[in-house]
Each structure stands twice: as C-alpha cells, then as structure tokens.
Design an enzyme around this catalytic site. Sequence first.
Site, PDB file in Angstrom:
ATOM      1  CD  GLN A   1      -8.160  11.236 -48.005  1.00 10.63           C
ATOM      2  OE1 GLN A   1      -8.416  12.442 -47.861  1.00 10.63           O
ATOM      3  NE2 GLN A   1      -7.419  10.792 -48.987  1.00 10.63           N
TER       4      GLN A   1
ATOM      5  CD  GLU B   1       5.638  -6.595 -14.999  1.00  6.34           C
ATOM      6  OE1 GLU B   1       5.367  -7.500 -14.209  1.00  6.34           O
ATOM      7  OE2 GLU B   1       6.732  -6.510 -15.577  1.00  6.34           O
ATOM      8  N   GLY B   2       5.560  -1.115 -13.303  1.00 10.33           N
ATOM      9  CA  GLY B   2       6.190   0.203 -13.355  1.00 10.33           C
ATOM     10  C   GLY B   2       5.374   1.077 -14.285  1.00 10.33           C
TER      11      GLY B   2
ATOM     12  N   PRO C   1       0.811  -1.228   0.000  1.00  9.82           N
ATOM     13  CG  PRO C   1      -0.930  -1.611   1.508  1.00  9.82           C
ATOM     14  CD  PRO C   1       0.350  -2.201   0.997  1.00  9.82           C
TER      15      PRO C   1
ATOM     16  CG  PHE D   1      -2.452  -3.138  -6.805  1.00  6.32           C
ATOM     17  CD1 PHE D   1      -3.651  -3.004  -7.475  1.00  6.32           C
ATOM     18  CD2 PHE D   1      -1.935  -2.031  -6.137  1.00  6.32           C
ATOM     19  CE1 PHE D   1      -4.335  -1.790  -7.480  1.00  6.32           C
ATOM     20  CE2 PHE D   1      -2.609  -0.820  -6.142  1.00  6.32           C
ATOM     21  CZ  PHE D   1      -3.811  -0.693  -6.809  1.00  6.32           C
TER      22      PHE D   1
ATOM     23  CD  GLN E   1     -14.623   9.334 -31.711  1.00  4.23           C
ATOM     24  OE1 GLN E   1     -14.661   9.064 -30.517  1.00  4.23           O
ATOM     25  NE2 GLN E   1     -15.335  10.292 -32.248  1.00  4.23           N
ATOM     26  CB  ILE E   2     -13.648   3.457 -35.858  1.00  4.88           C
ATOM     27  CG1 ILE E   2     -12.510   4.399 -36.288  1.00  4.88           C
ATOM     28  CG2 ILE E   2     -14.159   2.646 -37.047  1.00  4.88           C
ATOM     29  CD1 ILE E   2     -11.283   3.728 -36.837  1.00  4.88           C
TER      30      ILE E   2
ATOM     31  NE  ARG F   1       9.397  -2.376 -16.133  1.00  6.52           N
ATOM     32  CZ  ARG F   1      10.259  -1.906 -15.240  1.00  6.52           C
ATOM     33  NH1 ARG F   1      11.532  -1.717 -15.560  1.00  6.52           N
ATOM     34  NH2 ARG F   1       9.855  -1.621 -14.018  1.00  6.52           N
TER      35      ARG F   1
HETATM   36  C1  FAD Z   1      -4.571  -4.511 -12.208  1.00  2.00           C
HETATM   37  C2  FAD Z   1      -3.236  -4.374 -11.520  1.00  2.00           C
HETATM   38  C3  FAD Z   1      -2.441  -5.491 -11.365  1.00  2.00           C
HETATM   39  C4  FAD Z   1      -1.217  -5.398 -10.704  1.00  2.00           C
HETATM   40  N1  FAD Z   1      -0.458  -6.536 -10.497  1.00  2.00           N
HETATM   41  C5  FAD Z   1       0.623  -6.491  -9.697  1.00  2.00           C
HETATM   42  C6  FAD Z   1       1.318  -7.694  -9.333  1.00  2.00           C
HETATM   43  O1  FAD Z   1       0.981  -8.790  -9.774  1.00  2.00           O
HETATM   44  N2  FAD Z   1       2.357  -7.592  -8.470  1.00  2.00           N
HETATM   45  C7  FAD Z   1       2.771  -6.394  -7.951  1.00  2.00           C
HETATM   46  O2  FAD Z   1       3.730  -6.388  -7.173  1.00  2.00           O
HETATM   47  N3  FAD Z   1       2.153  -5.234  -8.287  1.00  2.00           N
HETATM   48  C8  FAD Z   1       1.088  -5.268  -9.140  1.00  2.00           C
HETATM   49  N4  FAD Z   1       0.418  -4.089  -9.469  1.00  2.00           N
HETATM   50  C9  FAD Z   1       0.858  -2.838  -8.874  1.00  2.00           C
HETATM   51  C10 FAD Z   1       1.461  -1.889  -9.886  1.00  2.00           C
HETATM   52  O3  FAD Z   1       2.725  -2.344 -10.303  1.00  2.00           O
HETATM   53  C11 FAD Z   1       1.478  -0.487  -9.241  1.00  2.00           C
HETATM   54  O4  FAD Z   1       0.140  -0.054  -9.198  1.00  2.00           O
HETATM   55  C12 FAD Z   1       2.344   0.489  -9.997  1.00  2.00           C
HETATM   56  O5  FAD Z   1       3.703   0.143  -9.869  1.00  2.00           O
HETATM   57  C13 FAD Z   1       2.152   1.924  -9.531  1.00  2.00           C
HETATM   58  O6  FAD Z   1       2.192   2.025  -8.133  1.00  2.00           O
HETATM   59  P1  FAD Z   1       1.006   2.807  -7.369  1.00  2.00           P
HETATM   60  O7  FAD Z   1      -0.278   2.233  -7.850  1.00  2.00           O
HETATM   61  O8  FAD Z   1       1.272   2.740  -5.913  1.00  2.00           O
HETATM   62  O9  FAD Z   1       1.088   4.287  -7.865  1.00  2.00           O
HETATM   63  P2  FAD Z   1       2.036   5.456  -7.303  1.00  2.00           P
HETATM   64  O10 FAD Z   1       3.423   4.974  -7.163  1.00  2.00           O
HETATM   65  O11 FAD Z   1       1.381   6.073  -6.113  1.00  2.00           O
HETATM   66  O12 FAD Z   1       1.995   6.485  -8.518  1.00  2.00           O
HETATM   67  C14 FAD Z   1       0.871   7.332  -8.757  1.00  2.00           C
HETATM   68  C15 FAD Z   1       1.182   8.207  -9.979  1.00  2.00           C
HETATM   69  O13 FAD Z   1       2.391   8.964  -9.731  1.00  2.00           O
HETATM   70  C16 FAD Z   1       3.326   8.724 -10.778  1.00  2.00           C
HETATM   71  N5  FAD Z   1       4.695   8.712 -10.242  1.00  2.00           N
HETATM   72  C17 FAD Z   1       5.180   7.985  -9.185  1.00  2.00           C
HETATM   73  N6  FAD Z   1       6.493   8.175  -9.049  1.00  2.00           N
HETATM   74  C18 FAD Z   1       6.877   9.013 -10.054  1.00  2.00           C
HETATM   75  C19 FAD Z   1       8.119   9.590 -10.470  1.00  2.00           C
HETATM   76  N7  FAD Z   1       9.267   9.293  -9.847  1.00  2.00           N
HETATM   77  N8  FAD Z   1       8.122  10.418 -11.542  1.00  2.00           N
HETATM   78  C20 FAD Z   1       6.977  10.695 -12.205  1.00  2.00           C
HETATM   79  N9  FAD Z   1       5.775  10.189 -11.864  1.00  2.00           N
HETATM   80  C21 FAD Z   1       5.718   9.360 -10.814  1.00  2.00           C
HETATM   81  C22 FAD Z   1       2.956   7.364 -11.334  1.00  2.00           C
HETATM   82  O14 FAD Z   1       3.410   7.210 -12.656  1.00  2.00           O
HETATM   83  C23 FAD Z   1       1.459   7.385 -11.227  1.00  2.00           C
HETATM   84  O15 FAD Z   1       0.934   8.042 -12.360  1.00  2.00           O
HETATM   85  C24 FAD Z   1      -0.773  -4.148 -10.193  1.00  2.00           C
HETATM   86  C25 FAD Z   1      -1.580  -3.007 -10.391  1.00  2.00           C
HETATM   87  C26 FAD Z   1      -2.785  -3.119 -11.038  1.00  2.00           C
HETATM   88  C27 FAD Z   1      -3.634  -1.871 -11.195  1.00  2.00           C
END
Ligand code: FAD
Length: 393
Positions: free
Chosen positions: A282, A375-376, A131, A159, A348-349, A246
């Site tokens: 077009q 995955e980041g 979290p 997640f 949209q299409i 990735r």
């Molecule tokens: C459906 C789903 C499946 C998933 N499956 C897995 C799984 O199997 N295992 C697992 O470990 N995790 C899993 N995840 C977690 C997922 O990898 C994270 O949600 C993701 O890495 C982003 O973390 P966060 O949600 O805490 O967002 P945050 O880190 O709170 O980020 C919120 C926003 O801030 C931006 N942000 C954060 N840091 C920076 C920075 N340095 N520079 C610019 N922008 C930034 C982010 O891009 C994002 O837009 C899953 C998530 C989802 C939604």
Amino acid sequence: MVEMSLEMKEKRDHLLRESAKKIASTKVAKRAAEIDAEGVFPRDIAELFFQQGFLSVMLSEEYGGMDGDITAFCIIAEEIAYACGSSSLMILAHSVGLMPLMMGGNDEQKKRFYERVAKDHALAAFALTEPEAGSDAASLKTTAVLEGDHYILNGSKCFVTNGGAADLYAVFVTTRPGERTKGISVFMVEKDTQGVTIGKREEKLGMRGSDTTDLIFENAVVPKENLVGAEGGGWELAMMTLNLSRPAIGAQAVGIAQGALDFAIDYADKRIQFGQKLADFQGVQFMLADMAMQVEAARAVVYKAATLLDQKVYERDRMSAIGVDKLSAMAKCFASDAAMRVTVDAVQILGGYGYLKDYPVERMMRDAKVTQIFEGSNQVQRVIIARNLLRRA
Ligand SMILES: Cc1cc2nc3c(=O)[nH]c(=O)nc-3n(C[C@H](O)[C@H](O)[C@H](O)COP(=O)(O)OP(=O)(O)OC[C@H]3O[C@@H](n4cnc5c(N)ncnc54)[C@H](O)[C@@H]3O)c2cc1C
C-alpha cells in the site's frame, strides 16, 4: 484564418496527439538514452520533426502551420517529452524563437522568415538571457546602434537553446542603454551574419542532447529590415512570448512526469520483494496515486492556460485583464514542480535500479529539473502570480 468549430478543433487535437504519440514511441523513444549519453544535438530528430510539421506550429496556414495554436504546441511538447526531454526542448526553443515574429513581425518579415523555416527547414532560437541578466532580463547589455541601413550589434547572450544548431535567432538588445524595458528591441538575426559567432557549448545535468550555447556579437551587421516591431517594443514582445510559451514548458514537464509515472507503474507491477509485487504494497500504491494526481492536475492547468491563449487573448491589455499571465505562470510553475516531485518518486520506486543509467527514470529526473529554472525560474513565476493576485503592475 478560417475559424474552427470546437468540434473540429477537438478532432484536430486528437489526431495531432495520436500522431505525436506514434512518432515519440516509434522513432524518438529508441534514441532518447543515446541522445542523453552522447550529449549531441540530434539532427536526425530535427529533420523528422520538420517533416511531421512539429516545427511549423507558429507559422501561418499558408506555410503549412497552425498560426501559433498553443494547445497544438502543448500537445506536441508533451507527447515528445514523454519519450525524450531534449527532443521536446528543440521544438520549444524553435517555436519560442519564432513567437516575437509571429506577434510583432510585418508581412514582409513573416514571408521571408517563414519561408526559411518551411522550405529550408531553418531552426530558430530565442536569445534573451545574458551572463549578467538572467531573472532580471531587463538589465541586458547587448547593444544595437543604427548606422545607415544596418544596426550594429555588440554583446553576448548565454544559455541559448538550439544555439549552435539554429539558423535564425530572435535576439533581444537595447537600442537605448540605461532605459531598461523601454530601450529593448528585438531582431531576427541569421546565423551567417557577419560578426555573429557561436560561443561555448554548455555541459549540462539534463536535457543533454539540447544544444545550449553562447552567442556572440562583435560589430554584427544586421539589416534594419530585421527589426521586429518598433524600436523599444522588444520588452513587450518578450513578455508576450513568455506568456504564450510557458504553458508549453508546463506541457513538457507533464510529458516527462507521465513518462516516469508509467515506467514506475510497470516496474512496480513486476518487481517482487518479500514474496509479492511492489505494486501490492500500500505504501507504493499511495506513492503512485499521489504521482498520478499531480500529473493530472498539472495537465489540467496547462491546457486551461493554452485554451485561453488560443482565444487570442494575448493582446497585452486583454491578457492582463483576464489574468492569462497569471494562469500561464501557474501552468509552468505547477507542472514543473510536479514533474520534479514525480520523477524523484519514480527513482525511489525503482530503488537502487532507479539510480542506474540502465533505466530511464534518472534521465527523466535530470531533465525535469531545468523546467523549474528556464523561461523564468519558478520563484519568478510566483512573483508574477502574487503580483497578479495583489493587482500590482
Ligand atoms: C538548459 C537551459 C536552457 C535555457 N535556454 C534559454 C534560451 O533558449 N534562451 C534564453 O534567453 N535563456 C535560456 N535559459 C536561461 C534561463 O531562462 C535562466 O537561466 C533563468 O531565467 C534564470 O536566470 P539565471 O540563471 O541568471 O539565474 P538568476 O537570475 O541569477 O537566479 C538565481 C536564483 O535566484 C532566484 N531569484 C532571482 N530573482 C529572484 C526574485 N526576484 N525573487 C526570488 N528569487 C529570485 C532564482 O529563482 C534562482 O533560483 C536557459 C537556461 C538553461 C539552464
């Protein structure tokens, strides 16, 4: 492992693509709308994938696997995603859950856990996010403390894809709290471990048949033989895993986008307005052409990254030396951004009909969104790419 010639590999990849395409069109496609509507993990599809060998890509050849061939992984992810995002995500999370073991496990661990996958059809998952530790995964708080022959784990993950359905979890913890990356270790944890419970199952916008849950550790007792690699070696294994996986997220995005594009082409070729097919305007043709260019460019970068990884360049030093981490991030980021644009344009299409659940493109649009997040996030991918360009550690 027997070295495959380029010709043999191309033939193998072609056959694999044909077989994944066939399973996607004959078995998965007809379940896709139902899986999305019900939001229930499709166990029948998991069993089908085990039987087809789609969940064995990370296993060594003696267990019927492909020894972590990333191109094969991408082909399967792409072709299944063409029909159903949730089903392809099951394959992705399972394979990613086995990657730390594949790269850092000892022979005894590989035998033990590969057998669970090959013989018992055990599904795997990857538990890194917490979290309070998303993009900043190194700030994770789940602890593991050695007591005799066991580590005691406390904390919670969120997640976790395949969360409730999985039997094996790659769990990232800190064995030296406060030391961030240097303190992170990874364990293979079995579902029936004392002190492990499955928490809340998430309701999601897309990928609704994917099982996303919390995973809770309350004095969970994990044998010390389940530590993968060295204590403190978990961060490196996590980063190597993400570099390997990735491109497959990119491939999933390509599959979703291709599915939406093909549907939009068929629709535009049938729907009549102003006395002519949409496809004869077009303005619509240009949209389709832009969509197709994005899909092809995304596919190219995905398979370029996969090919480099298959040259086994994922040992850490070589990986950064030739910029595989950059290419891997580009594959994921470019393909997922392309998939988002392409699926929005597909809706949209179809006009108002694209907005209805009677047609698959709105599902594809919802499924595509998360490929930009997990995955980041794509912001994090851009950080990796820019850091690489500027040659900063
Ligand atoms: C459906 C789903 C499946 C998933 N499956 C897995 C799984 O199997 N295992 C697992 O470990 N995790 C899993 N995840 C977690 C997922 O990898 C994270 O949600 C993701 O890495 C982003 O973390 P966060 O949600 O805490 O967002 P945050 O880190 O709170 O980020 C919120 C926003 O801030 C931006 N942000 C954060 N840091 C920076 C920075 N340095 N520079 C610019 N922008 C930034 C982010 O891009 C994002 O837009 C899953 C998530 C989802 C939604």
